[in-house]
Structure formats: C-alpha cells, structure tokens
Design an enzyme around this catalytic site. Structure first.
Site, PDB file in Angstrom:
ATOM      1  N   ARG A   1       7.146  48.839  56.489  1.00  0.00           N
ATOM      2  CA  ARG A   1       7.498  49.148  55.101  1.00  0.00           C
ATOM      3  C   ARG A   1       7.354  50.631  54.779  1.00  0.00           C
ATOM      4  NH1 ARG A   1       9.252  45.189  56.471  1.00  0.00           N
ATOM      5  NH2 ARG A   1       8.885  43.096  55.689  1.00  0.00           N
TER       6      ARG A   1
ATOM      7  N   SER B   1       8.360  40.583  47.113  1.00  0.00           N
ATOM      8  CA  SER B   1       6.982  40.510  47.622  1.00  0.00           C
ATOM      9  C   SER B   1       6.123  41.587  46.971  1.00  0.00           C
ATOM     10  CB  SER B   1       6.972  40.698  49.139  1.00  0.00           C
ATOM     11  OG  SER B   1       7.633  39.627  49.766  1.00  0.00           O
TER      12      SER B   1
ATOM     13  N   GLU C   1       3.211  46.418  47.803  1.00  0.00           N
ATOM     14  CA  GLU C   1       4.527  46.666  48.370  1.00  0.00           C
ATOM     15  C   GLU C   1       5.499  47.062  47.269  1.00  0.00           C
ATOM     16  OE1 GLU C   1       7.830  44.065  50.807  1.00  0.00           O
ATOM     17  OE2 GLU C   1       5.769  44.079  51.545  1.00  0.00           O
TER      18      GLU C   1
END
EC number: 1.3.1.98
Length: 306
Positions: A173, A222, A292
């Site tokens: 990420r 998420s 996130e």
C-alpha cells in the site's frame, strides 16, 4: 471557467470553482469544501497550473474519493480532480495505456475485452488508476506492483517524467512517488487469454465483493492495513468492535474493516470511531493498526494547515 477572478494562476482552461463542496463527491458523503477545486482540461492545463502556482499554495489531488475521509473543515489551497481529459484507455500490444482518472473497474473490463488477463483484481477496487498507483492498491491476490510497467507523472513543478516500475519502489500500500507529483497515466501489463474466461473471473470477484463487503453503503473501503501475519477485520472483531457506533458512524457488521456513515455522521465521528477501534485492538491484541484510508484536510474551519 468559473470563479477565477482572484485566483493567482491565469490562463487556465479547465473548471475552477471557489469554496467547492467536496462531501457530495466522497463515498462517505462527508467533509468540508475545498478553498478551490480545479478540474484541468488536459495535461498541458495541469502542467501550467503546477508551474505557475504560488509556492505556498497547498495542493491536494483527489480521485474517486473512495478511500478518503475529507475532514469537516475542508481542504486548504487547491484540490485537483482529474476527469475526462485523463480517462483514456488504449491497448498497446499486451498492455493497457490508462489515464489516471480511469476507474479501476473500467480498466478491468477493457482488459477483458482485449483478451488480456492479470488485471481482473482491479474489479474489486473502488477507485481510479491514479490513486491505485500512488498507494499500490491491491485485492484478490494481486496489486499494481504486479502489473505496472511505467507511470507518467507531472512533478510538483509541472515537468513531465516517466517512472519505471523500479523507480516507484512499491511496498504494501505504498509507492515512492516524488512529493507533490501527479500521476497522469500508466502502462499496465496483461497476459493474453480467452476474453470470456477473463469476464467470468471479473464476475466472480464482483459477486464475492458484493457478498462480503458493504458495497451499497456510505463507506470508504478498507479502513486499516492488514498487519504482518494478521487480518485487520479479525483483530477488530476479536476486540469486540463489530457494530461499534459513535453518532451515525459505525463499524460495519458485514465486514469489520469497513466504517459506515449511517446517514448523519461527521468526518470527526468517523475518525474518532477509527481511533477508538485502534485503541481497542491495541489493548486486546497488542497490534497497532495503521490507517489505510487517507484522512485529509482541516478538522475545523479555523485551522490553517492541511
């Protein structure tokens, strides 16, 4: 062009809007306005803005607003939103050359039509390609790191540069894009395969996502990264947070790693709920969850910083 009389960059051709509402654009449907919202006409228009903007002006790039909490005080400076001039998709040999504003699901569908496999995972990611490159988005067993060949960016100074896969330094990420740069297009590699087989896999991903995630709710994807060796949703569930609620902000009962706006939540409610979940998970398991979802902007209108 609207609202440009006192804007410090002249000669722009795109849409420029002062005090532009952002909440209606965000998947959570919350957040204050942008001081200025600029939708550039094309690459040259965006480059002009980046070259000529005051050095002190904060700049924020927003894509589909699917993985972001825009805080209640809005966003200082200029928000850039890439639109039609950055959404082209072209097949070149076994690759797709994709504009940064192209939606991930649209890219997956174009790949299927071209008989190129390997991009099906994009059907499970709500967002656009620019954001996917920036955060190395992934789902269903793959990520951008596995398929990207190169990305074209405009630097903070408006210079066009092409970055190779290795230049981007992908990690979980994360990418190493230069500070202040804007992704404008990318080349994504596919593998020749039967188009119907690819479409079938995309359909399976969409069914799986519909069954396991609150896709029809006001949410943002998420919330927390999966810690090494753990699944964030499981840690959240074990800490007793499934269905936890602050105001109209709620931890999804369907998937614990999703936050929901049940109707009247503020950005502060969502962020406070997320921090409460982090505290409970840390106390229960000793694992420190990391966001996130990006949280951007001013917590209140009085704040001067982004």
């Amino acid at each position: 062009m609207t609202g440009s009389s006192d804007f410090p960059v002249k000669g722009l051709r795109g849409r420029l809007t002062p005090n532009a509402p952002l909440g209606p654009r965000a998947w959570f449907r919350v957040g204050g306005p942008a001081d200025w919202l600029f939708v550039p006409e094309d690459q040259d228009d965006l480059a002009l803005f980046l070259r000529e903007k005051p050095a002190t002006m904060p700049v924020t790039v927003l894509g589909a607003c699917s993985n972001v909490i825009i805080r209640d005080g809005g966003i200082a400076g200029t928000v850039i939103r890439l639109a039609r001039g950055f959404a082209d998709i072209a097949v070149q040999d076994n690759s797709l050359i994709v504009g940064a504003a192209a939606l991930d699901i649209t890219v997956a569908e174009h790949a299927a039509a071209a008989g190129l496999a390997g991009l099906e995972f994009l059907a499970g990611i709500p967002g656009s390609i620019g954001g996917a490159v920036r955060m190395n988005a992934g789902a269903y067993g793959s990520d951008i790191n596995a398929v990207l060949e190169w990305a074209d960016i405009l630097t903070a100074e408006g210079e066009l540069r092409r970055l190779s896969h290795d230049d981007l330094g992908f990690a979980y990420r994360h990418s190493e894009l230069p500070e202040g740069s804007v992704v404008i297009r990318a080349s994504l590699r596919g593998t020749p395969d039967n188009a119907d087989a690819i479409r079938s896999r995309i359909a399976d991903i969409r069914v799986s996502r519909e069954a396991s995630q609150p896709v029809r709710a006001r949410t943002g994807g998420s919330t927390f990264r999966n810690p090494e060796g753990h699944k964030a949703w499981q840690l959240i569930d074990e800490a007793g947070c499934r269905g936890l609620q602050i105001g109209d902000a709620q931890v999804s009962e369907k998937h614990c790693n999703f936050l929901l706006n049940l109707g009247q939540a503020s950005s502060a409610d969502l962020e406070t709920l997320g921090e409460t979940v982090r505290e409970k998970v840390l106390a229960q398991s000793g694992v420190d969850l990391h966001w996130e979802i990006k949280r951007i902007g001013r917590k209140s209108e009085g704040e001067q910083t982004v």
